[in-house]
Structure formats: C-alpha cells, structure tokens
Design a protein around this motif. Structure first.
Motif, mmCIF file in Angstrom:
data_model
loop_
_atom_site.group_PDB
_atom_site.id
_atom_site.type_symbol
_atom_site.label_atom_id
_atom_site.label_comp_id
_atom_site.label_asym_id
_atom_site.label_seq_id
_atom_site.Cartn_x
_atom_site.Cartn_y
_atom_site.Cartn_z
ATOM 1 N N ALA A 473 0.832 -1.199 0.000
ATOM 2 C CA ALA A 473 0.000 0.000 0.000
ATOM 3 C C ALA A 473 0.872 1.256 0.000
ATOM 4 C CB ALA A 473 -0.931 -0.004 1.211
ATOM 5 N N THR A 474 1.949 1.189 0.766
ATOM 6 C CA THR A 474 2.849 2.353 0.833
ATOM 7 C C THR A 474 3.520 2.588 -0.512
ATOM 8 O OG1 THR A 474 3.290 1.734 3.127
ATOM 9 C CG2 THR A 474 4.755 3.359 2.136
ATOM 10 N N LEU A 475 4.028 1.512 -1.104
ATOM 11 C CA LEU A 475 4.678 1.652 -2.411
ATOM 12 C C LEU A 475 3.690 2.156 -3.450
ATOM 13 C CD1 LEU A 475 6.851 -1.598 -2.554
ATOM 14 C CD2 LEU A 475 7.658 0.735 -2.265
ATOM 15 N N GLN A 476 2.489 1.637 -3.392
ATOM 16 C CA GLN A 476 1.478 2.032 -4.370
ATOM 17 C C GLN A 476 1.116 3.499 -4.195
ATOM 18 O OE1 GLN A 476 0.571 0.164 -6.798
ATOM 19 N NE2 GLN A 476 -1.079 1.384 -7.664
ATOM 20 N N THR A 477 1.020 3.942 -2.937
ATOM 21 C CA THR A 477 0.752 5.364 -2.679
ATOM 22 C C THR A 477 1.856 6.218 -3.282
ATOM 23 O OG1 THR A 477 -0.253 4.721 -0.584
ATOM 24 C CG2 THR A 477 0.284 7.047 -0.856
ATOM 25 N N TRP A 478 3.052 5.772 -3.089
ATOM 26 C CA TRP A 478 4.209 6.515 -3.612
ATOM 27 C C TRP A 478 4.151 6.576 -5.131
ATOM 28 C CZ3 TRP A 478 7.842 9.343 -1.220
ATOM 29 C CH2 TRP A 478 8.986 9.698 -1.941
ATOM 30 N N MET A 479 3.837 5.427 -5.740
ATOM 31 C CA MET A 479 3.882 5.342 -7.193
ATOM 32 C C MET A 479 2.732 6.088 -7.849
ATOM 33 S SD MET A 479 6.436 3.393 -8.250
ATOM 34 C CE MET A 479 5.897 3.002 -9.894
ATOM 35 N N GLU A 480 1.580 6.055 -7.188
ATOM 36 C CA GLU A 480 0.373 6.460 -7.892
ATOM 37 C C GLU A 480 0.061 7.939 -7.812
ATOM 38 O OE1 GLU A 480 -2.754 3.405 -6.902
ATOM 39 O OE2 GLU A 480 -3.889 4.599 -8.337
ATOM 40 N N ASN A 481 0.434 8.571 -6.722
ATOM 41 C CA ASN A 481 0.014 9.948 -6.535
ATOM 42 C C ASN A 481 0.952 10.894 -7.265
ATOM 43 O OD1 ASN A 481 -2.378 10.049 -4.637
ATOM 44 N ND2 ASN A 481 -1.003 8.568 -3.668
ATOM 45 N N LEU A 529 4.110 -6.029 -6.879
ATOM 46 C CA LEU A 529 3.219 -4.946 -6.456
ATOM 47 C C LEU A 529 2.004 -4.886 -7.371
ATOM 48 C CD1 LEU A 529 2.811 -2.519 -4.586
ATOM 49 C CD2 LEU A 529 4.044 -1.123 -6.239
ATOM 50 N N GLN A 530 2.245 -5.074 -8.653
ATOM 51 C CA GLN A 530 1.111 -5.060 -9.594
ATOM 52 C C GLN A 530 0.116 -6.155 -9.260
ATOM 53 O OE1 GLN A 530 2.029 -4.872 -13.779
ATOM 54 N NE2 GLN A 530 3.955 -3.838 -13.330
ATOM 55 N N TRP A 531 0.622 -7.369 -9.003
ATOM 56 C CA TRP A 531 -0.292 -8.460 -8.675
ATOM 57 C C TRP A 531 -1.072 -8.144 -7.405
ATOM 58 C CZ3 TRP A 531 4.078 -12.589 -9.117
ATOM 59 C CH2 TRP A 531 4.315 -12.848 -10.455
ATOM 60 N N THR A 532 -0.325 -7.721 -6.380
ATOM 61 C CA THR A 532 -0.958 -7.550 -5.060
ATOM 62 C C THR A 532 -2.000 -6.445 -5.085
ATOM 63 O OG1 THR A 532 1.144 -8.189 -4.095
ATOM 64 C CG2 THR A 532 -0.467 -7.226 -2.616
ATOM 65 N N VAL A 533 -1.746 -5.412 -5.851
ATOM 66 C CA VAL A 533 -2.655 -4.274 -5.838
ATOM 67 C C VAL A 533 -3.751 -4.396 -6.889
ATOM 68 C CG1 VAL A 533 -2.778 -1.799 -6.326
ATOM 69 C CG2 VAL A 533 -0.981 -2.689 -4.840
ATOM 70 N N THR A 534 -3.371 -4.870 -8.068
ATOM 71 C CA THR A 534 -4.325 -4.823 -9.168
ATOM 72 C C THR A 534 -5.389 -5.902 -9.068
ATOM 73 O OG1 THR A 534 -2.455 -4.128 -10.483
ATOM 74 C CG2 THR A 534 -4.498 -4.496 -11.640
ATOM 75 N N TYR A 535 -5.018 -7.082 -8.656
ATOM 76 C CA TYR A 535 -6.017 -8.143 -8.585
ATOM 77 C C TYR A 535 -7.176 -7.767 -7.657
ATOM 78 C CZ TYR A 535 -4.084 -11.914 -11.445
ATOM 79 O OH TYR A 535 -3.669 -12.695 -12.502
ATOM 80 N N PRO A 536 -6.884 -7.306 -6.424
ATOM 81 C CA PRO A 536 -8.008 -6.911 -5.571
ATOM 82 C C PRO A 536 -8.458 -5.467 -5.770
ATOM 83 C CG PRO A 536 -5.998 -6.896 -4.284
ATOM 84 C CD PRO A 536 -5.614 -7.272 -5.664
ATOM 85 N N ARG A 537 -7.864 -4.754 -6.768
ATOM 86 C CA ARG A 537 -8.258 -3.371 -7.065
ATOM 87 C C ARG A 537 -8.128 -2.465 -5.832
ATOM 88 N NH1 ARG A 537 -8.130 -3.482 -12.251
ATOM 89 N NH2 ARG A 537 -9.374 -1.596 -12.385
ATOM 90 N N THR A 538 -7.001 -2.548 -5.200
ATOM 91 C CA THR A 538 -6.782 -1.732 -3.989
ATOM 92 C C THR A 538 -5.717 -0.694 -4.291
ATOM 93 O OG1 THR A 538 -5.274 -3.490 -3.235
ATOM 94 C CG2 THR A 538 -7.489 -3.483 -2.314
#
Lengths: 692, 713
Positions: A473-481, A529-538
C-alpha cells in the motif's frame, strides 16, 4: 535567547518525537470500535450490493453491455480476476448477488465473522473487476475497507459469534455463578495489531492526498464547487437547487471549506494527541462532508464507504464516556430468579451477558415467583412480577437498554412487550421445547498453552501478511500519486509551461543537482506490487476533482430509429435528447453515468460493439416487435460548464461515437428510409488527448 | 424378516460404509485432479486448447450455457491457483474435516472442472458428479473422519477413572441416530438413490455392451490394444492371459451386482459379494483403461454396499484372545485423555481401563496390598476382578503403561501400545507395522520421550498434570436431545428427501434419454438439474465393444533451437503404436471429438496450441511459435500392424523434420493446411478476430490499470 533556525526546528522535532513515543497507540484497535465498524461496513455493503443488483441486467449479465466472454477476451485491465466471469445470464448473476448479500448480512450480524468478511471482500472485488468501466475512487475505498476488515477483530463484540462463544463457555446454574465477579467478561482490551495502524493511516492518506493533489487554479480561486454543481450527469436535485439559489460567494466559501475540512480530517485522524477530541471530530466532519457530497452528487460508493469506515476511529475512552453518559440517566435493578426454573435461569444468563456495567444484581426471587425485578435497594414490597412491567426497569439497567427497548417497540409496532408476556406465560413449554435445564454442564476448557502457541503463530502469520500489504500500500501510494514527483527535477513535457513559483523550484533543483536527476519512482511498478494491488483493485491514488475539476459536462445519448419510424433513446425509452444546455440534472445513477463517461473514451472503443448489441436487443426488453431498430447513432453530448458568475452552460456539441445501420434493410411501404451513416469521431478533446 | 426390516435395510447405509466411501471417493477425486494438474495449461488456461472466452462464446452461440467457476481463471498462473484451491477442497473432504461444507465445494469443483471443457467430458465425470450430488444428502463425515474424531473427543465427559468402565459415558446407536452424533446415518431415499445409481449404470452398460468381444471374453484384450484406451498399466498387460476371465467377470458383474444388491436375504454375503465384484470392476477400469475416474467411482461404491451386519461382525466381534487390561497413570492428563479416546474406538469391548491409583506409592508396598486386576470375563462379558499378575508393582505402573494379556503376561512401553492397537478393531495393521524391526526401536524411543515428558505435555495441552487435581463439578456424562433440535432435524430431513428425490429422478430420466436404455420418458422438466450439474449420465464405456481402430495424434515439431520431437509424447516422433499412451482420458476424449466434429473454433484453437507448445513440451519462451510443425492423425486397426492411414491435419511454417518421408506412403488426403474437422464449417463468425493462425498476443498488450481514485479530472 534561541537562534531562529533552531527555534522553528524545535517544534517539528518535538512533535515527531512525541508521535514516535505514542506509536503504540496506533497499533491498538478497540473491539467495540471494530464491531461498530463491522456493522456499518456490512450495512453499507448490503445497500451497495442492492444498488448494483438493480443494474445487474445492464452491467453484469450477457444481456447487458459487456458479456463475460468478451470481457475475458479483451479485459479492461491487466491482472484482472472476477468470479462474475463465470456467471453469464441474469439469473446466474442474480444467484451470485444473492450469495453476496448473504455474506454481507452475516457480516453485519457477526456470524462466522472472519469467513464472511473474507467472502465479502472477494465478492466486492470480483464485482468491481467484472465491470471496470464503472469503477471510481469509491470502489477502491470499498475494496480497501473490506480488505483491512479481514484482519480486524470484528467478531469479538456485538456479534452472534461472541454471543455463542460466551453462551457455550459457561452454563451458570447457581446464583454464585451469576454474581458479577463470576460472569463472563466481554472483551474490552484493545487488540494490538498492525492493521490498526494500516486502517487509520490509509484513511488519513485518502484525505491527505485528496487535499495535496488539489493544486489547480480552480481550487485556489474557489470555483470548484461552482463547476462541480454544473456537471448535470452527476448532480442531484438538491445540487441543482443550491447552484440556482446560492450566490457564488457562498460556493467559494464551500470550496475552501471542503479543502479545510479534508485537511482537518486528515490531521485529526493522524494526530496522536488529544485523540479523545480529534477522533470524534474527524468522524463528525467525515459524516458531514460526505453526507453533503452524497446529497449533492451521485458519486457512487465513495461517500458512504468513507462514512462506514469512520467508526474504526473510536477509542475506549469514547465508549467509557458513552457508558457514563447513559448511567447518569438510568438506574440499576435487582433481578430475582428461581434457580430451579430453567426458563428463569436462561433469562438470568441472558441478562448477565448483556449487563456489561454490572448494574443488575441477580438474587433469589421472592416466594411464589420465578422471575421478578425491583429497583436496587428497594424493599421486598417493590418486587415486580408482571412480565410487561419487568421489561422497563430491566432494560433501563442494561447499557443503552432503554433506547434499544424503544427501537424494538418501534420495529415490532409496539408488540414487543406483548410478545415477551406471551413467551413468559408459556415458559414451561418453551423451556421443554428448547431443552432448557438447570443441569450443569462442563465449562468450556480454557485455552491450553498449546492453543496459545498456535494462536501466537497465527498472529505472527497474520501480522506478516498485514505487513506485506502495508508495504504494498505504501509503495502504491508513492507510485500512484502524481504530487510525488517522478524525479527531481521532474521531467517536463514538450511545451509544458510552469508557473513562476514552479519555475523557481525547478531552477533551484537543477542548479543544486548540477544537471543530474534523482529518480524518485521506477519506470514500472514491480511485478509483485502489480499483482498484489491490481487483482483486488486496492489502488492508492487519491485525487477527486484534482488537480482541477472537470469543466466539461457530458452524457451518452442515443438516437435510434425504429422500424416504424420513431426516434427513441433505448437507454431512457424516451425521445433522444441531444441538448444538454437545458439540463437541470440528468438523474442518472452513478453506474449509468460512469459507464457513459467511460465508453466514450477512445481506449474503450473495443467495447462499443457490445454496447451497440445491447441497444439492438431493445425490442426483447420492451417485448414490442415494433421497437426493432434499423439505425443507431450514439452521441457523446457535451457542453462546457458555465464560468463562475454565469449560469448557462455553452457550446453544446453532440459527438457521434457509434453509427450503425441495419445491413440489407429495405423499407416497406410507408416505412422509414435509412438515414445516412454518420462519421464517428473521438469524443476526447485534443487537450485531454495530449495530457495522456 | 419383516417388511420394515427390509425397508430399513435398503433405506440406510451403514455410517462406516459412508466414511469409507468418502475416503475412497476422495482418493479418486485427488487422483483425477493429478491428471488435470498435468493438463492445466492445455485445458484450464487461455494458453491452452480452449480459452475461457472462446468456450463461453461457443456456448452462448449454441444457446446451451454451462456454469463453471474455472471460466473465471484465464492465465496459467490463475489456473494453477484455481486447481490448488480445488485440491484443498478435495483433501479436506477426504480427511473428513468440515465434511459437509467441503463436500459441497468438491461438488462445485467437480462440476467446474468438467464444464470448463465440455468437449472433453467423459463418463467418469458424469458418474462422479452424480455420485457426489446424491451422497451430498448423506452424512459422509459421520465415520472415519476428522469431524467424527473431534466430535467424539468433545462428547467425552468422563472425569474420573471409574467413568471409563461405565457404559453410561458412551452413546448408543439409538442416541447417535437421534442426536446426529458420530455414527449417525439416516433412513433416507438417498441410500436407495445411490445404490440405484450403481444399478442403473451397470444395467445400462450390460445392455449397451452387446458386442461379440464382450460375449467371447476378448473385449478387455481388444480394448487394451487400442492406443488411447489403455492406460500405461493396461498397455503393459495387454497380452496377459488373465484378460479373458477378467472380461467375463467384468461383464457378468454388470448383471450380478444389481441382483446381489436387490436381494434382501443373506444380505451380508450378498452385499459382500457385490462389494468384491464392484472392487474388481472398478479397479479394472480404473487401473487398466483411460476411464480412471469411472473406475475410481466404482471402487468407492464398493464401500457403500457393505452391509451393516458385515461391519458389526468385524467391529463388534469380541475375541477373547484380544481382551486387554490397560493400567494407566491416573495423574497423567494426557494418559487419561488417550484412554477416553481409545475407548470410543473399542467397539468390540476388548479394552478395560484401570488406573494405577489403587497401587500404594512405590517403596511403601506391603505384601498382599496389590490391587486386583480388572478384567473382562469372556463368558459373561462383565468386568471381574482377578489377582494382579506377578511383576506388576507400583514402581512399574508409575514408570510406564502396562497392558495385561488374558494369559497374565503383560507388555510395557511401546509394546504396550502395540497390544492396544491389536485389541482395537481395524487397527491391527498399525500394531503390526509398529512391531517391525527398526520401527519397534523407534517406537520405544518415542514412547520413552513422551512418557518422560507426559506431565509437561499434559500441562501444554491443558489437561490434568501430575499431582494437580482438576476442579470439575459433577456433570452428566451425556446430554439429552432437545425437542426443538429434533424438530429441526425433521425439517431438514424433509428438505433432504425432496431434494434427493428430485436429483435422483432427474439423473434417471437423463440416463434413459442419453443412453436409449430403459423406459422412454419424454420430459424436459428436470433437464436443468442434470444440465447445470453436468450429470449428463452418458455411460458410453467401450460400447457396444472396444473400437476396432486405434488412432493417435503425432505432432512432428522442429523448435527454434532445432530440437526435433513429438510434443504429444516429449520423445521423437514416430507413427508406431508400441509405446503406452500417457496423456489420460481427458486428452483422449478431446482428440476424438475434435477430429470427428465440425467445429472450426476447436480446430483453430488446437492448431494454435500445437504450433506453440504441447502437452509434453513447454517451450522455454512462452508464446513463441515453433520453427515448423506437422500434425498427423495416424489410424490403423487395433491388434494388427497394417494397414496404416495417415491424415495431415495441418502444417505450420516449414513443417516437421522427421515424419514426412515416413508417412508419405500412408497419407490418404494430402492437404497442406486442412482444417482439423472433416465436415463443412458451420460456425457462426465471431465479430472480432479471435483465433487467427498467426495471431501474436504481443500485438495486444494488456492495458495497465489507471488509478480510478484520480478520475474526475
């Protein structure tokens, strides 16, 4: 006297140290707060499921706009998995929705809580993945709330699971067993878990990035609310009323209020100090903000998901205060029972479990009665033995019992007390029917040390999994915003112009780094990260109406020609309306308006044939053969929202995105001729295309 | 024998039969799963023969949809995850943990695996689904299961050593029936339905297998000489002299077993005979042919037909020589717990448990103060006292468990454990195993470790520890069943009977219609039941007799690294039939259908699959086409070497490197790129290009998700 630099450094460092010292507080979750969160989340999920079920035919079945086989053939996203893909027809999908609703209801009542929280999570992510075209930030909030809920101690309080565990743990058969000191104690101790931190910080980040991403000039000038209220595909009737009657100055105040409220919510959630005030304040502001948003705009689940998330912010002190508040307004009582009567014993056991405050003393019943109630300290003449009359003092003594009693009377249309009386009069038969006895049974064994070790191992595993999800979640926040730059200095697009202040920072960075670039984000997310985040759409990108709100309104409109010459819009059943200028709110649900807004995008062109096929099935839906369509033109009807100070939108334009004519059609006598096919074009404006 | 006795005989299956059936059936499902796991890319992923979207599209166009959870799984990784989840369901079902829930999930899994590839469905799937569906209404977890074991432990209320001698602590069969406790099995139509299913299948096959080879006993020999019918085991036994008699046994079983099942007299012998025949029948098909799941179902059915009398004779047969007295440490919680547990498996009443509490503390014994030994009298079956054998004193019983035999000898340590297992019905094999050299030494060492640490273990498990008295109030050893619970059971029973009757009738009607055997019932009312559950009830196993021709698909491939092989076998390409067929029933049925039926999408999908990979070859680089491929369908008469015919199904790029000159004399239809189906293509065109020959998935990259949280910009 301190020097200036150390002066302004002191307070942030002190705050950081104080926060670090209080870090343990973030890791604690009160089981009562988790239970209320469970109830609100479950209730929200139930209503949201029903909302989606209303459009199941349109969106989730093969009779709708996107069949499962086509979506599997051309998925709208990578790493997409959904159980909905296995269900084709409306009937099959209905079965799945029914199963989902059952899972959510079980979650609400706390039956097999862990299992049904996981199944609820799988259901909502599957539903989301099946129709990515209607997904918005609210869906992501819903997915995240469900994901973190899987790890919270949701079933420890106010649940069927907790009740059953308590009921089975001990069967009281004597007054000594029912004494306050001997009664089963409901868990009150906060559970220490990493998910406590995750769920609070994630909530705070939603508001934080929603604020910091709003860097656009429209926000700064205070015109966002004005523009948003003029998006007719989203606005509600209340929103139309506000935009027509409220002055622009008030809307500007609302604009800054939204920013201030979001920032305040974030600060209140994350603050480690004065939490007994900041947390309730955050809840109140969340409920206020999102209720307002929900009343003015049809945004789907966003507002309600966040409101349902808010109870997790409650702390033990809040429950203690609520308890004190109630106790100050109610009194205790004595419950007299005949321990040889199984019905009375069962009632006493139930009361003992509800009486968390220890305000009901269970004593020997007076001679000749099996159940009786009297106020604490009153003499024997004050015993009440009539069943209906016993309810009120007993309810009064139980936590919030008076209010629950009133609610029960309302729900049962005033028949609750009569029902209790009915049961009491037949207590012998009822006791016999349900096998109620006064015979002791062995107490449930206390957990053994081995059980403790197994529980600890499960805890470690759970915390490790949560830790992994927190990392993602932290990495995704960093990447996405987008507010977090890709590099320092950031890459500039061709022709991009910077404001003066932006230019100043950019030049400073270039000078300091001597022409080098420090990358802050990788080009691509790591695969795990793609698998963990994208599959559950989180996902973790938060920027509603950021950096600027949209200033262009648009809806999907269809001009279809029937075989008997009528022009009809199959989506509404009425005549086509290609003029948005006179709109006062389109009244579209979030699902329909988001679908329209996405299907018009160039990247979703592959899905337009499926939409056309849906339109062609119009006569099968109306059961009218004369509704057979011979020509279809689908338009993206758009206009520009009025500028601040103005009320009328401008530049209405109907952009054809689909044009179809029935092949081989020959009009019969008197039948309509086939109009010429339109040239379709992109419904995305050149500016928005460049942005991509 | 009264009418009600007969009715009870047919409407109830012994719970032990149910338990054993569950274990065997679960084993058959797991064995089937292993085969499917090997084929997971080919049959369950979009890199395989039939992508999920193509299958759904086919079904949608044909107007006959099916349901399969496996349609949701697209990539090989997802398919692997899906299959592993299914394996978890199967394992839990087999060991009997949360049996009912995992039974339902296993049924859903079986339906999903079958329906995902309707072109490779065989009689095994149909039978397994029908069996799984009908037994769903029977308590398969009531015996030989983890659920039963845990329930027995939970229901054990003994708290004192003397309770171990009291029959009041054990539930009688009547109590188990009333309270649905371990050992429960209802009187239900489901029992008749399950046995009826076996009868139906056997009689149908008896009627359908009407060919001459079945009559003259050569059917199995002929079958095992057909390439895609024989399993590898069957291939090696194809010329065995036993096949003739085995054919007669198998064929006769199809008539005999129904008779034996229906006979209400001498039911122990009749049912026993039926069980043996079903076992032989099932093992024959399961081990020797490609119908592994079909055979496995019959092996499991063999367990179901074992009569109650047979079980009782085995389980409750009291043998005087096996009676043992177990002297255990009363202060040891784990010892007491083990005694309570063992008691529940001692259905023959061989064990008598005696605590060592009556022994004086060691060192303080006086002559004549040793307690009497409790023993079960052979004639009266009651517990009597007799003098304690010499050698058993306080020091011994404090140090180890002591098991006393009828002749007065005794065993200690690990040997005592062996004696206990020997006394328990059905556990003798375990005692024997623990007596083997090497294992015995290990056994004793393990015993010593446990005995030395029994106090610690007891504390660890929350049981009584040495010297610590548990404070427990006197509680009844059993709880009665509440009337409300009985009412609930009755309501459940009513629902159960209605559901079972509906499913059983649906399967029977479907069987009559699909096989053309039996009454001509014209109704489609219950068709959705069998259609959606894929209980298609088509029992075409070697009917009317084994095929006269054998065929094989040979895919002669040259890889990008110039390796030459047949991707169907992983070895060099050859047209000979001298090696066993190893791909299993699913591939066999699929290949037979795809080469016979006119289905362009199937043909295209097979071609696309074979130009990139094969069931026995995974290229190192995914989705790269081979340098050249030739696919031949080779046919010849079974049992003879000639004449061979070869049909080139397709050629890709430069073709194969090995077979062309070899098959040239046999090729009957020299086409370079013929469609695989032989008849005209009648397939409706799909709007989008789906399965074009040179489609490269890299040209359609998946879009990375955009953040929906940043929408509305």
């Amino acid at each position: 006297m301190r020097s200036r630099p150390s002066e302004w450094l002191f307070w942030p460092i002190w705050a950081a140290l104080a926060t670090w010292r209080r870090r343990g507080t973030y890791l604690r979750v009160d089981p009562r707060a988790a239970a209320i969160f469970r109830i609100t989340l479950g209730t929200f999920l139930c209503f949201d499921t029903l909302r989606h079920f209303a459009e199941a035919d349109f969106l989730y079945s093969n009779e709708g706009v996107l069949s499962n086989d086509y979506h599997l053939y051309r998925p709208a996203s990578g790493n997409l998995f959904s159980f909905f893909h296995a269900f084709s027809t409306w009937r099959e999908v209905s079965v799945l929705f029914a199963l989902g609703l059952i899972c959510h209801l079980c979650l609400v009542v706390g039956y097999r809580t862990r299992l049904f929280s996981i199944l609820s999570f799988l259901f909502v992510t599957s539903r989301d993945s099946r129709m990515v075209l209607v997904e918005n930030g609210g869906y992501v909030v819903e997915n995240l709330a469900c994901m973190w809920a899987c790890f919270l101690p949701l079933g420890q309080r106010f649940s069927i699971d907790a009740w059953r565990a308590s009921w089975r743990a001990k069967k009281e058969t004597t007054l000594a067993d029912l004494a306050p000191a001997a009664r089963p104690v409901a868990p009150k101790t906060a559970v220490r878990t990493l998910v406590g931190l995750a769920v609070v910080v994630n909530l705070a980040f939603i508001y934080l990035f929603n604020v910091v991403n709003k860097t656009g000039y429209i926000w700064r000038e205070g015109n966002t609310v004005h523009y948003v209220l003029h998006i007719d595909r989203m606005v509600t009737g209340i929103g139309v009323f506000v935009r027509e009657h409220f002055p622009l100055a008030l809307l500007k105040v609302a604009d800054f209020t939204v920013l201030a409220v979001e920032a305040t919510i974030c600060a209140c959630i994350i603050s480690p100090h004065a939490r007994k005030f900041t947390r309730p304040l955050a809840m109140i502001l969340m409920i206020g903000l999102h209720t307002t948003l929900g009343l003015f705009m049809r945004l789907g689940p966003f507002s309600w998901a966040l409101i349902s998330w808010s109870p997790i912010l409650l702390l033990p002190i809040h429950f203690e205060r609520m308890d004190r508040f109630y106790r100050a307004r109610s009194g205790g009582c004595e419950l007299g029972i005949d321990t040889s009567d199984p019905f009375a014993l069962t009632v006493a056991r139930v009361v003992a479990r509800l009486d968390h405050g220890g305000r009901v003393a269970i004593v020997e019943a007076p001679e000749g009665s099996v159940l009786a109630v009297k106020p604490v300290g009153a003499n024997d003449a004050a015993w009440i033995t009539a069943p209906r009359a016993m309810i009120r003092p007993l309810a009064d003594a139980l936590p919030f019992g008076r209010w629950f009693h009133r609610a029960l009377r309302v729900v049962t249309l005033g028949q609750f007390d009569r029902g209790v009386s009915f049961v009491f009069e037949r207590r012998t038969g009822i006791a016999s029917l349900f096998g109620l006895t006064t015979t002791p049974v062995p107490d449930a064994a206390a957990p053994s040390p081995f059980d403790g070790r197994v529980a600890k191992a499960k805890t470690y595993f759970r915390e490790a999994l949560i830790g992994y999800l927190v990392l993602c979640a932290t990495l995704q926040t960093w990447m996405e915003n987008k507010i977090i730059l890709k590099s320092i200095p950031p890459p500039l697009k061709e022709g991009q112009e910077l404001r003066a202040d932006e230019r100043w920072w950019y030049d400073l960075a270039k000078r300091t780094l001597g022409g080098r670039t420090i990358p802050l984000k990788p080009e691509r997310s790591p695969e795990f990260l793609q698998w963990t985040v994208t599959y559950p759409r989180t996902f973790q990108g938060w920027g509603m109406f950021a950096p600027n709100p949209i200033r262009e309104d648009g809806v999907l409109a269809v001009d279809a020609l029937t075989i008997d010459g009528r022009h009809v819009d199959p989506l509404t059943g009425r005549a086509p309306d290609l003029n948005l200028l006179d709109s006062r709110g389109e009244g579209l649900s979030q699902l329909r308006q988001d679908y329209g807004n996405r299907i018009r995008l160039d990247r979703n062109e592959p899905y337009r044939d499926q939409f056309r096929d849906y339109l062609l099935r119009y006569p099968s839906r109306t059961k009218n053969p004369k509704d057979e369509l011979i020509a279809i033109d689908v338009y993206w009807v758009r206009d520009e929202c009025p500028a601040p100070g103005q009320t009328k939108p401008q530049n209405n334009e109907a952009v054809p995105i689909i044009s179809w004519r029935k092949a081989g059609y020959k009009p019969e006598a008197g039948g309509p001729a086939l109009p010429p096919k339109l040239t379709t074009r992109s419904a995305e404006k050149p500016e928005s295309k460049k942005k991509r | 024998m009264s009418v009600s006795d007969i009715a009870r005989h047919f409407t109830r299956i012994d719970p032990r039969s149910l338990g054993l059936f569950r274990v065997l059936f679960g084993g058959a499902l797991i064995a089937d799963w292993l085969q499917r796991w090997q084929n997971r890319i080919a049959f369950y992923s979009n890199d395989g023969l039939l992508p999920n979207h193509a299958h759904l599209y086919q079904l949608k166009n044909s107007g006959r949809l099916v349901w399969s959870a496996m349609h949701a799984f697209s990539t090989p990784g997802e398919a692997a995850v899906g299959l592993l989840v299914i394996l978890f369901f199967y394992v839990c079902f087999t060991i009997g943990w949360k049996t009912r829930a995992f039974h339902v999930l296993s049924l859903a899994s079986l339906v999903s695996l079958s329906a995902r590839n309707t072109f490779s469905e065989g009689p095994g799937e149909a039978l397994a689904i029908a069996l799984c569906a009908l037994t769903l209404f029977l308590p398969l977890g009531t015996s030989f299961s983890l659920d039963a074991a845990l329930a027995k432990i939970r229901l054990a209320r003994e708290t004192k050593p003397q309770h171990l001698l009291s029959p009041a602590a054990l539930h009688t069969e009547a109590e188990a029936q009333r309270g649905r406790l371990p050992g429960y099995s209802p009187h239900s139509i489901a029992a008749i339905a399950v046995l009826g299913l076996a009868v139906l299948v056997l009689l149908t096959l008896a009627k359908l297998q009407s060919g001459a080879s079945w009559k003259d006993g050569s059917a199995l020999h002929n079958a095992l000489n057909v390439y895609m019918v024989a399993s590898p085991r069957g291939f090696w036994l194809r010329n065995s002299g036993l096949l003739g008699p085995l054919t007669h046994v198998v064929h006769a079983s199809q008539w005999l077993v129904p008779i034996l099942l229906v006979v209400p007299l001498v039911r122990g012998i009749a049912r026993g005979g039926a069980a043996v025949l079903l076992l032989i029948y099932g093992l024959t098909y399961g081990l020797l042919t490609r119908y592994a799941l079909f055979g496995g179902c019959f092996v499991a059915l063999a367990a179901l037909v074992i009569a109650h009398d047979t079980w009782d004779r085995f389980a409750t047969k009291h043998v005087a020589k096996r009676v043992r007295t177990v002297i255990f440490d009363v202060d040891c919680g784990i010892c007491f717990w083990l005694c309570k547990t063992l008691r529940r498996y001692d259905t023959a009443g061989h064990l008598v448990f005696q605590g060592n509490g009556e022994f004086p503390p060691s060192g303080s014994e006086e002559p004549g103060t040793r307690p009497m030994l409790l023993f079960r009298d052979d004639k009266t079956k009651k517990i009597v006292e007799r003098p304690m054998p010499e050698g058993i004193d306080s020091a011994l019983v404090e140090r180890t468990v002591v098991v006393v035999r009828p002749d007065g000898s005794f065993a200690t340590r690990g040997a005592a454990v062996v004696e206990i297992f020997r006394a328990l019905p059905g556990f003798g094999w375990l005692g024997l195993a623990l007596s083997l050299p090497g294992i015995a030494a290990l056994r004793d060492r393990l015993y010593d470790v446990v005995a030395r640490n029994r106090t610690k273990l007891s504390v660890e498990m929350g049981l009584n520890a040495c010297g610590v008295q548990s404070v427990t109030k006197d509680v009844p050893l059993k709880d009665p069943v509440a009337p409300s619970t009985e009412l609930r059971f009755r309501a459940q029973a009513l629902v159960r009977e209605i559901a079972v009757a509906t499913i059983a009738i649906a399967i029977a009607i479907q069987s009559f219609q699909a096989n053309g055997v039996g009454p001509k019932v014209k109704t489609t009312a219950l068709e959705p039941v069998t259609w959606w559950t894929r209980a298609t009830s088509r029992w075409d196993v070697l009917v009317p007799e084994p095929p006269a021709l054998e065929s094989k698909l040979v895919v002669d491939v040259v890889t990008k690294t110039d390796r030459k092989l047949d991707t169907m076998t992983g070895t060099e390409a050859t047209i000979s039939f001298d090696r066993p067929y190893r791909l299993g029933g699913q591939w066999a049925i699929y290949l037979e259908r795809v080469t016979k039926e006119d289905n362009k999408a199937l043909s295209d999908a097979l071609r696309k699959y074979l130009t990139r990979r094969g069931p026995r070859y995974e290229p190192p680089e995914q989705n790269q086409m081979f340098a050249g491929t030739d696919a031949f369908w080779i046919t010849k008469p079974a049992l003879e070497e000639t004449p061979i015919t070869a049909e080139r199904l397709f050629r890709h790029a430069r073709g194969g490197a090995v077979l062309n000159p070899i098959v040239a004399p046999y090729v009957t239809t020299p086409q370079t790129t013929s469609p695989i189906g032989r008849r005209d293509q009648r397939e409706a065109p799909r709007p989008e290009p789906d399965l074009q020959e040179d489609e490269d998935p890299k040209e359609q990259p998946l879009r990375f998700p955009e953040s929906p949280g940043q929408e509305l910009q």
